[in-house]
Scaffold this motif. Sequence first.
Motif, PDB file in Angstrom:
ATOM      1  N   LEU A 203       0.828  -1.203   0.000  1.00  0.00           N
ATOM      2  CA  LEU A 203       0.000   0.000   0.000  1.00  0.00           C
ATOM      3  C   LEU A 203       0.866   1.257   0.000  1.00  0.00           C
ATOM      4  O   LEU A 203       0.584   2.225  -0.709  1.00  0.00           O
ATOM      5  N   TYR A 204       1.922   1.257   0.789  1.00  0.00           N
ATOM      6  CA  TYR A 204       2.836   2.392   0.869  1.00  0.00           C
ATOM      7  C   TYR A 204       3.455   2.694  -0.499  1.00  0.00           C
ATOM      8  O   TYR A 204       3.480   3.836  -0.944  1.00  0.00           O
ATOM      9  N   LYS A 205       3.966   1.668  -1.144  1.00  0.00           N
ATOM     10  CA  LYS A 205       4.600   1.847  -2.452  1.00  0.00           C
ATOM     11  C   LYS A 205       3.583   2.264  -3.520  1.00  0.00           C
ATOM     12  O   LYS A 205       3.850   3.143  -4.335  1.00  0.00           O
ATOM     13  N   LEU A 206       2.434   1.622  -3.535  1.00  0.00           N
ATOM     14  CA  LEU A 206       1.408   1.902  -4.526  1.00  0.00           C
ATOM     15  C   LEU A 206       0.869   3.321  -4.396  1.00  0.00           C
ATOM     16  O   LEU A 206       0.548   3.978  -5.391  1.00  0.00           O
ATOM     17  N   ASN A 207       0.806   3.808  -3.164  1.00  0.00           N
ATOM     18  CA  ASN A 207       0.236   5.126  -2.904  1.00  0.00           C
ATOM     19  C   ASN A 207       1.017   6.256  -3.575  1.00  0.00           C
ATOM     20  O   ASN A 207       0.446   7.298  -3.890  1.00  0.00           O
ATOM     21  N   LYS A 208       2.287   6.054  -3.819  1.00  0.00           N
ATOM     22  CA  LYS A 208       3.113   7.107  -4.419  1.00  0.00           C
ATOM     23  C   LYS A 208       2.627   7.510  -5.813  1.00  0.00           C
ATOM     24  O   LYS A 208       2.638   8.686  -6.160  1.00  0.00           O
ATOM     25  N   LYS A 209       2.189   6.546  -6.594  1.00  0.00           N
ATOM     26  CA  LYS A 209       1.753   6.843  -7.968  1.00  0.00           C
ATOM     27  C   LYS A 209       0.248   6.704  -8.163  1.00  0.00           C
ATOM     28  O   LYS A 209      -0.302   7.278  -9.103  1.00  0.00           O
ATOM     29  N   HIS A 210      -0.408   5.937  -7.305  1.00  0.00           N
ATOM     30  CA  HIS A 210      -1.827   5.653  -7.498  1.00  0.00           C
ATOM     31  C   HIS A 210      -2.598   5.774  -6.180  1.00  0.00           C
ATOM     32  O   HIS A 210      -3.100   4.774  -5.653  1.00  0.00           O
ATOM     33  N   PRO A 211      -2.735   6.984  -5.638  1.00  0.00           N
ATOM     34  CA  PRO A 211      -3.386   7.128  -4.327  1.00  0.00           C
ATOM     35  C   PRO A 211      -4.857   6.699  -4.303  1.00  0.00           C
ATOM     36  O   PRO A 211      -5.312   6.133  -3.305  1.00  0.00           O
ATOM     37  N   THR A 212      -5.586   6.936  -5.368  1.00  0.00           N
ATOM     38  CA  THR A 212      -7.004   6.544  -5.383  1.00  0.00           C
ATOM     39  C   THR A 212      -7.150   5.033  -5.407  1.00  0.00           C
ATOM     40  O   THR A 212      -7.960   4.468  -4.658  1.00  0.00           O
ATOM     41  N   ILE A 213      -6.370   4.375  -6.231  1.00  0.00           N
ATOM     42  CA  ILE A 213      -6.403   2.913  -6.282  1.00  0.00           C
ATOM     43  C   ILE A 213      -5.969   2.325  -4.943  1.00  0.00           C
ATOM     44  O   ILE A 213      -6.541   1.344  -4.463  1.00  0.00           O
ATOM     45  N   THR A 214      -4.974   2.947  -4.322  1.00  0.00           N
ATOM     46  CA  THR A 214      -4.483   2.481  -3.025  1.00  0.00           C
ATOM     47  C   THR A 214      -5.596   2.481  -1.993  1.00  0.00           C
ATOM     48  O   THR A 214      -5.726   1.542  -1.206  1.00  0.00           O
ATOM     49  N   LYS A 215      -6.398   3.533  -1.989  1.00  0.00           N
ATOM     50  CA  LYS A 215      -7.500   3.620  -1.016  1.00  0.00           C
ATOM     51  C   LYS A 215      -8.477   2.470  -1.199  1.00  0.00           C
ATOM     52  O   LYS A 215      -8.896   1.842  -0.228  1.00  0.00           O
ATOM     53  N   TRP A 216      -8.834   2.185  -2.447  1.00  0.00           N
ATOM     54  CA  TRP A 216      -9.814   1.118  -2.689  1.00  0.00           C
ATOM     55  C   TRP A 216      -9.239  -0.266  -2.387  1.00  0.00           C
ATOM     56  O   TRP A 216      -9.927  -1.122  -1.828  1.00  0.00           O
ATOM     57  N   ILE A 217      -7.996  -0.476  -2.750  1.00  0.00           N
ATOM     58  CA  ILE A 217      -7.365  -1.759  -2.413  1.00  0.00           C
ATOM     59  C   ILE A 217      -7.255  -1.890  -0.897  1.00  0.00           C
ATOM     60  O   ILE A 217      -7.502  -2.964  -0.336  1.00  0.00           O
ATOM     61  N   GLY A 218      -6.896  -0.799  -0.228  1.00  0.00           N
ATOM     62  CA  GLY A 218      -6.803  -0.806   1.226  1.00  0.00           C
ATOM     63  C   GLY A 218      -8.128  -1.162   1.882  1.00  0.00           C
ATOM     64  O   GLY A 218      -8.178  -1.968   2.816  1.00  0.00           O
ATOM     65  N   VAL A 219      -9.202  -0.590   1.376  1.00  0.00           N
ATOM     66  CA  VAL A 219     -10.534  -0.904   1.922  1.00  0.00           C
ATOM     67  C   VAL A 219     -10.832  -2.398   1.744  1.00  0.00           C
ATOM     68  O   VAL A 219     -11.340  -3.056   2.658  1.00  0.00           O
ATOM     69  N   GLY A 220     -10.494  -2.939   0.594  1.00  0.00           N
ATOM     70  CA  GLY A 220     -10.701  -4.374   0.358  1.00  0.00           C
ATOM     71  C   GLY A 220      -9.860  -5.231   1.284  1.00  0.00           C
ATOM     72  O   GLY A 220     -10.340  -6.228   1.835  1.00  0.00           O
TER      73      GLY A 220
END
Length: 92
Positions: free
Chosen positions: A58-75
């Motif tokens: 999540l930390y790494k993904l958030n750098k380039k894709h913060p919106t996707i990170t939020k949804w993956i995090g919720v899942g």
Amino acid sequence: MLKALILSLALANAADVASTEWALKKPGVVEANPIMRGGGGGRVGLKAGATVGQGFILYKLNKKHPTITKWIGVGLIAVPTIAAVHNMQVAR
């Protein structure tokens, strides 16, 4: 937002582990996941390692894709939360 996601992920997984250990103390209750059927320490270690790995992703993904990170995090948070609720229902 990322800190809240990772903290929620850790808490959801802790609730899953705690409710699993509590439920397994009841007669006739067994772990349904064959990977997690080992002893308590191994189960906790495996869950902790997976949680750290997910948090890192999540930390790494958030750098380039913060919106996707939020949804993956919720899942990722939803799965152990549902498991914890299920464990509590099984242990009644």
